[in-house]
Design an enzyme around this catalytic site. Structure first.
Site, short mmCIF file in Angstrom:
data_model
loop_
_atom_site.label_atom_id
_atom_site.label_comp_id
_atom_site.label_asym_id
_atom_site.label_seq_id
_atom_site.Cartn_x
_atom_site.Cartn_y
_atom_site.Cartn_z
N CYS A 23 -33.57 57.00 56.39
CA CYS A 23 -32.62 58.10 56.48
C CYS A 23 -31.18 57.62 56.55
O CYS A 23 -30.27 58.42 56.75
CB CYS A 23 -32.94 59.01 57.66
SG CYS A 23 -32.80 58.17 59.24
N ARG A 78 -29.20 65.69 62.38
CA ARG A 78 -28.40 65.01 63.42
C ARG A 78 -27.94 66.06 64.43
O ARG A 78 -26.87 66.65 64.27
CB ARG A 78 -27.18 64.33 62.79
CG ARG A 78 -27.51 63.14 61.90
CD ARG A 78 -26.22 62.58 61.30
NE ARG A 78 -26.35 61.23 60.80
CZ ARG A 78 -26.36 60.90 59.49
NH1 ARG A 78 -26.27 61.84 58.57
NH2 ARG A 78 -26.46 59.64 59.13
N ASN A 121 -27.86 52.48 58.34
CA ASN A 121 -26.44 52.29 58.69
C ASN A 121 -26.32 51.42 59.93
O ASN A 121 -25.61 50.42 59.96
CB ASN A 121 -25.75 53.64 58.97
CG ASN A 121 -25.96 54.63 57.85
OD1 ASN A 121 -26.20 54.24 56.72
ND2 ASN A 121 -25.88 55.91 58.16
N ASP A 122 -27.05 51.82 60.98
CA ASP A 122 -27.00 51.03 62.20
C ASP A 122 -27.78 49.73 62.06
O ASP A 122 -27.38 48.70 62.60
CB ASP A 122 -27.51 51.85 63.39
CG ASP A 122 -26.41 52.74 63.95
OD1 ASP A 122 -25.28 52.24 64.11
OD2 ASP A 122 -26.66 53.93 64.20
N ARG A 139 -33.71 64.76 65.02
CA ARG A 139 -33.41 63.63 65.92
C ARG A 139 -32.79 64.17 67.19
O ARG A 139 -31.84 64.98 67.11
CB ARG A 139 -32.43 62.69 65.21
CG ARG A 139 -31.91 61.61 66.12
CD ARG A 139 -31.13 60.58 65.38
NE ARG A 139 -29.77 61.01 65.10
CZ ARG A 139 -28.92 60.30 64.36
NH1 ARG A 139 -29.32 59.18 63.79
NH2 ARG A 139 -27.69 60.72 64.16
N HIS A 181 -13.13 58.04 56.53
CA HIS A 181 -12.97 59.46 56.24
C HIS A 181 -13.02 59.70 54.73
O HIS A 181 -13.63 60.65 54.25
CB HIS A 181 -11.64 59.95 56.81
CG HIS A 181 -11.54 61.43 56.79
ND1 HIS A 181 -12.08 62.21 57.78
CD2 HIS A 181 -11.02 62.27 55.89
CE1 HIS A 181 -11.88 63.48 57.49
NE2 HIS A 181 -11.23 63.54 56.33
C1 PEP Z 1 -28.34 55.31 60.58
O1 PEP Z 1 -27.89 54.64 61.51
O2 PEP Z 1 -28.65 54.84 59.46
C2 PEP Z 1 -28.55 56.76 60.74
C3 PEP Z 1 -29.18 57.47 59.84
O3 PEP Z 1 -28.00 57.35 61.85
P1 PEP Z 1 -26.42 57.63 62.00
O4 PEP Z 1 -25.77 57.31 60.68
O5 PEP Z 1 -26.30 59.06 62.38
O6 PEP Z 1 -26.06 56.67 63.08
MG MG Z 2 -27.76 55.50 63.49
#
Ligand code: PEP
Ligand code: MG
Length: 579
Positions: free
Chosen positions: A502, A300, A454-455, A336, A198
């Site tokens: 992204c 998103r 990120n993922d 998305r 957070h």
């Molecule tokens: C990611 O996974 O990098 C991404 C942009 O999607 P989110 O952060 O919404 O999972």
């Molecule tokens: Mg993601």
């Protein structure tokens, strides 16, 4: 001085550095003030003092807390004054005083008497509900302050040392962040929490300089001087005058980047790298345009429906998408479809309990299991596109993509289905290593790929992106992640298809250069990061970017990749052309 040069200079110095995860690129300095921990509930033990002495202690503590709250209210002014004066009145409320006194008379300690009396008063307020019920939290706050005074320790919550400070905390709860006075808080340092905590989200949103997960900060003491260097992910303790001067210079050059003319994203040799915005609601679009976003690289859609218990209707979706598209006439807008599951569960898509939701029915998998919801979303997108075609400003260039695609077959499924609805440009997110490794096949089918770092980092390093204890693994600089991105970049070049980024990685100005060197054709980020990334791209040519990327790829781990890129970037930096 650039962050890279600053880091090089620091390597030879001996001062204490605490490592964490930096959020953004900022640097700030000042004295620290710690957020005190919540107090443990007092034990119900017999007082060792006489009734008169115990009563006097409590009266003194209550009066001191009331006067302090009034003084803070007078200093804050406005609505805060009313709130704090009301809290001072609660502290000295005669009914509460009688409740406390009856417990003191029964031989309880001052701490326990206050705790118990306030708790029972709290229950009465909660039972009344409405406005009075909402005051229950104020009562807790006052009780904690009085008990802290009786114990001679700092009151819990956001400190108020009376001057600007660097806030050091375990992590910040949403309720704490709501109270942050951004004129006083120079920077945030947390001992726990990762890049998606957070605190990190707040820091990114509000452009607050922050280093999270710096476990060593637990030993810092109030008033100690620090430099918080988010670009390097370090907190420098008791810096020298020289270090302070360097930090000031960097802060000034960041301020200059922020006020530099807004130009389209490009490298020093003129290679275009469109800079796009990550958005979660259409309302954020105007600010993104103001900060120079050349379009939207990630909308998103699940953020619109996080609090809905039932699937959104086509009509409400169409309204939201039309609002978004009409802000960007003629510009690219990548939407998305719903990415539900794991960190973003949607009750109407994720109803079953899963032991490992990040590895479960999420993203496109969940949509496929409820295909009618996916079909309705594609209908709403096609209708919004058609609606904006009729407007004077004209339509946006709508691209649609699916999250969490992990196979070639899923790519074929989604792109064909979206095309059936008349959506022209359809692609997939690359967030799973399998998709990165098969990017050459995937990009024969999809019109484009967008890498969610990120993922992709979470799945490559097998480290839950929400878990503070493994936050150090969640670093997109890791060469394993960079190698996967290189695969996708190369596939994009071979197939002549765009590859965007992204994830949060695109918002790191030096990593942004590396990503372009690895083949990314666009970068999408939180709008507040656009100025820093724009300035950084302008100091390197495409050849530089490729060379810096090679240096990072050759490293063994994330920290050395970052260092290698910094060293390679310092040797190639081009002064931005005068404008
Ligand atoms: C990611 O996974 O990098 C991404 C942009 O999607 P989110 O952060 O919404 O999972
Ligand atoms: Mg993601």
């Amino acid at each position: 001085m650039t962050p890279a040069e600053d880091a090089q200079q620091r390597k030879s110095s001996t001062m204490t550095e605490l490592r964490g995860v930096g959020i953004g690129l900022g640097v700030a300095q000042g004295p620290i003030a710690r957020m005190a921990e919540p107090l443990a509930a007092p034990k119900d033990v017999k007082s060792q003092l006489s009734l008169d002495d115990e009563t006097a202690r409590v009266r003194e503590a209550v009066a001191a807390v009331a006067r302090e709250l009034e003084a803070r209210g007078a200093q804050a002014g406005g609505a805060a004054r009313d709130v704090l004066e009301a809290q001072a009145m609660i502290a000295e409320d005669p009914t509460l005083e009688a409740e406390v006194d009856s417990r003191l008379a029964a031989g309880k300690t001052g701490e326990f008497a206050v705790h118990d009396a306030f708790a029972s008063f709290r229950e009465q307020l909660v039972a009344l509900g409405g406005y009075l019920g909402e005051r229950a939290a104020d009562l807790d706050d006052v009780a904690q302050r009085v008990i802290a005074r009786l114990r001679g320790v700092a009151a819990p919550g956001i400190p108020d040392p009376g001057h600007p400070f660097v806030l050091v905390a375990k992590d910040l709860a949403p309720a704490d962040t709501a109270l942050l006075d951004l004129d006083k808080v120079l920077a945030l340092v947390t001992t726990e929490g990762g890049p998606t905590s957070h605190t990190a989200i707040l820091a990114r949103e509000k452009s607050i300089v922050a280093v999270v997960g710096a476990a060593g900060a637990k030993d810092l003491v109030d008033g100690q001087s620090v430099i918080v260097d988010a670009a390097a992910g370090v907190v420098i303790v008791d810096p020298t005058d020289d270090e302070k001067a360097r930090a000031l210079t960097r802060a000034a050059s960041r301020a200059a980047a922020a006020s530099a003319p807004i130009t389209d994203g490009a490298l020093a040799d003129g290679t275009k790298v469109p800079l796009l915005a990550n958005l979660g609601k259409p309302g954020g679009a105007a600010e993104a345009v103001e900060l120079g976003a050349e379009g939207v690289g990630l909308f998103r859609t699940e953020f619109l429906f996080l609090s809905s218990s039932s699937a959104p209707t086509v009509e409400e979706q169409r309204a939201a998408y039309t609002e978004l598209l009409s802000t960007f006439p003629g510009k690219k807008v990548v939407v998305r479809v719903l990415d539900a599951g794991a960190d973003k569960p949607l009750p109407f898509l994720n109803d079953a309990h899963e032991e490992n939701p990040a590895l479960g029915l999420r993203g496109l998998r969940a949509l496929r299991a409820s295909e009618d919801i996916l079909r309705e979303q594609l209908t709403a997108l096609a209708e919004a596109d058609a609606a904006t075609r009729k407007t004077e400003a004209g339509p946006a260039d709508l691209w649609v993509m699916a999250p969490m695609v992990s196979t070639v077959e899923e790519t074929r499924y989604f792109t064909a289905l979206a095309k059936d609805y008349g959506l022209k440009t359809t692609g997939v997110m690359v967030e799973v290593p399998s998709s990165a490794l098969l990017a050459d096949r995937i990009l024969q089918i999809a019109d484009f790929a967008s890498i969610g770092t990120n993922d992709l980092t979470q799945y490559t390093l097998a480290a839950d992106r929400l878990l503070g204890s493994v936050a150090s693994f969640q670093d997109p600089w890791h060469p394993a992640v960079l190698r996967l991105i290189r695969e996708v970049g190369a596939a994009g070049r071979t197939q002549g298809k765009p590859v965007g980024i992204c994830g949060e990685a695109a918002a790191d100005p030096l990593l942004a250069v590396v990503l372009v060197g690895l083949g990314a054709t666009t970068l999408s980020m939180a709008p507040t990061a656009l100025a820093d990334v724009r300035a950084s791209l302008l100091t390197h040519t495409l050849d530089d970017a490729r060379r810096i990327a090679e240096a990072a790829l050759a490293a063994d781990d994330a920290a050395s990749a970052r260092e290698a890129a910094q060293a390679a970037s310092t040797s190639s930096e081009t002064a931005p052309a005068a404008s």
